[in-house]
Design an enzyme around this catalytic site. Sequence first.
Site, PDB file in Angstrom:
ATOM      1  N   HIS A  47      -7.461  -0.788   5.598  1.00  0.00           N
ATOM      2  CA  HIS A  47      -6.447   0.151   6.109  1.00  0.00           C
ATOM      3  C   HIS A  47      -6.267   1.287   5.105  1.00  0.00           C
ATOM      4  O   HIS A  47      -6.311   2.467   5.454  1.00  0.00           O
ATOM      5  CB  HIS A  47      -5.153  -0.609   6.336  1.00  0.00           C
ATOM      6  N   ASP A  66      -0.210  -3.731   6.243  1.00  0.00           N
ATOM      7  CA  ASP A  66      -0.819  -3.205   7.473  1.00  0.00           C
ATOM      8  C   ASP A  66      -2.284  -3.625   7.613  1.00  0.00           C
ATOM      9  O   ASP A  66      -3.061  -2.968   8.298  1.00  0.00           O
ATOM     10  CB  ASP A  66      -0.749  -1.668   7.499  1.00  0.00           C
ATOM     11  N   HIS A 100       1.420   3.976   1.866  1.00  0.00           N
ATOM     12  CA  HIS A 100       1.949   4.781   2.978  1.00  0.00           C
ATOM     13  C   HIS A 100       3.471   4.917   2.916  1.00  0.00           C
ATOM     14  O   HIS A 100       4.172   3.991   2.520  1.00  0.00           O
ATOM     15  CB  HIS A 100       1.515   4.182   4.321  1.00  0.00           C
ATOM     16  N   HIS A 124       0.849  -1.204   0.000  1.00  0.00           N
ATOM     17  CA  HIS A 124       0.000   0.000   0.000  1.00  0.00           C
ATOM     18  C   HIS A 124       0.870   1.234   0.000  1.00  0.00           C
ATOM     19  O   HIS A 124       2.088   1.150   0.121  1.00  0.00           O
ATOM     20  CB  HIS A 124      -0.992  -0.020   1.162  1.00  0.00           C
ATOM     21  N   ASP A 132       5.837   4.869   5.035  1.00  0.00           N
ATOM     22  CA  ASP A 132       6.713   3.918   5.735  1.00  0.00           C
ATOM     23  C   ASP A 132       6.794   2.574   5.008  1.00  0.00           C
ATOM     24  O   ASP A 132       7.492   1.660   5.457  1.00  0.00           O
ATOM     25  CB  ASP A 132       6.281   3.734   7.203  1.00  0.00           C
ATOM     26  N   HIS A 133       6.121   2.469   3.855  1.00  0.00           N
ATOM     27  CA  HIS A 133       6.176   1.245   3.047  1.00  0.00           C
ATOM     28  C   HIS A 133       6.794   1.480   1.671  1.00  0.00           C
ATOM     29  O   HIS A 133       7.211   0.527   1.020  1.00  0.00           O
ATOM     30  CB  HIS A 133       4.772   0.644   2.906  1.00  0.00           C
ATOM     31  N   HIS A 136       4.523  -4.435  10.933  1.00  0.00           N
ATOM     32  CA  HIS A 136       4.836  -3.683  12.161  1.00  0.00           C
ATOM     33  C   HIS A 136       4.946  -4.629  13.353  1.00  0.00           C
ATOM     34  O   HIS A 136       4.207  -5.616  13.434  1.00  0.00           O
ATOM     35  CB  HIS A 136       3.771  -2.629  12.480  1.00  0.00           C
TER      36      HIS A 136
HETATM   37 FE    FE Z   1       2.721   0.995   8.097  1.00  0.00          FE
HETATM   38 ZN    ZN Z   2       0.068   1.750   6.512  1.00  0.00          ZN
END
Ligand code: FE
Ligand code: ZN
Length: 277
Positions: free
Chosen positions: A129, A151, A75, A73, A77-78, A189
């Site tokens: 998410h 996530d 985001h 996805h 942090d990915h 995570h």
């Molecule tokens: Fe994340």
């Molecule tokens: Zn995420």
Amino acid sequence: MLRPGAVCSQDPNSRIDSSRVMNLVALPAFSDNYIWLLHDGVNALVVDPGDAAPVHAALDQLGLALSAILVTHHHADHVGGIDALRSRLQGPVYGPARETIPLPCVPLTEGQDVDVLGLRFQVLDVPGHTAGHIAYMQTDVATAPLLFCGDTLFSGGCGRLFEGTPAQMSASLAKFAALPADTRVCCTHEYTLSNLRFAKAVEPGNADLEAYDARCLVVRAAGAPTLPSSIGLELQINPFLRCGVPEVVAAARAQGAGTDDAVSVLAALRSWKNGFR
Ligand code: FE
Ligand code: ZN
């Protein structure tokens, strides 16, 4: 050296192909992310590289070529490390068709599959998410399958509903619940201990949950990841996969769920968890 917390799984489950041993490594990133690295000793893929630095370090240390990047996805942090990995990337970046991922990226939706490292990964649409979130399920071998779920599912919990509805998340989690029990669940995570604190508030009488929490405390005290989990384990301890269990339904009703329906139960659990400390 891999950073502390990185783990090479040595268990028999790491043999996912009859002719080759595949190694699964959780690379810690930021404060609580994992970037999953799967390799055969020569070639590697990584999943959701939010940061390039730990990936460069691991590839250098292990002497691996980077064959592909899988993205679940959009985001940051990915996806934040993708562009800084392109210089050594020898294959495609794959990602969700319905989200904006740094280009070039091969767009994927459910029903498609990708071949990487000689393994076939099936794509599942798992919105909730985020609106276009996908997961990758590696199914073409007889031994323990692999699920890269981003996530959407965490050990003991699920992702926050930033873009999707409880009904979408419920349907996405139902897809995971139907996977083989020995499927290795590679979440992105390390939220397990805080998720289990919440899970115990939902189901104080769940002995499997108590036992798992005790094991995870030991694992985390040693600085090791609690992941991968398995679908069979999550079905025993994760309240978001247990929305039909009477104790979970009762707890959700006490928190305002309007009906016993799985979607109302999930919605009540999710908003309870959002405020849970
Ligand atoms: Fe994340
Ligand atoms: Zn995420």
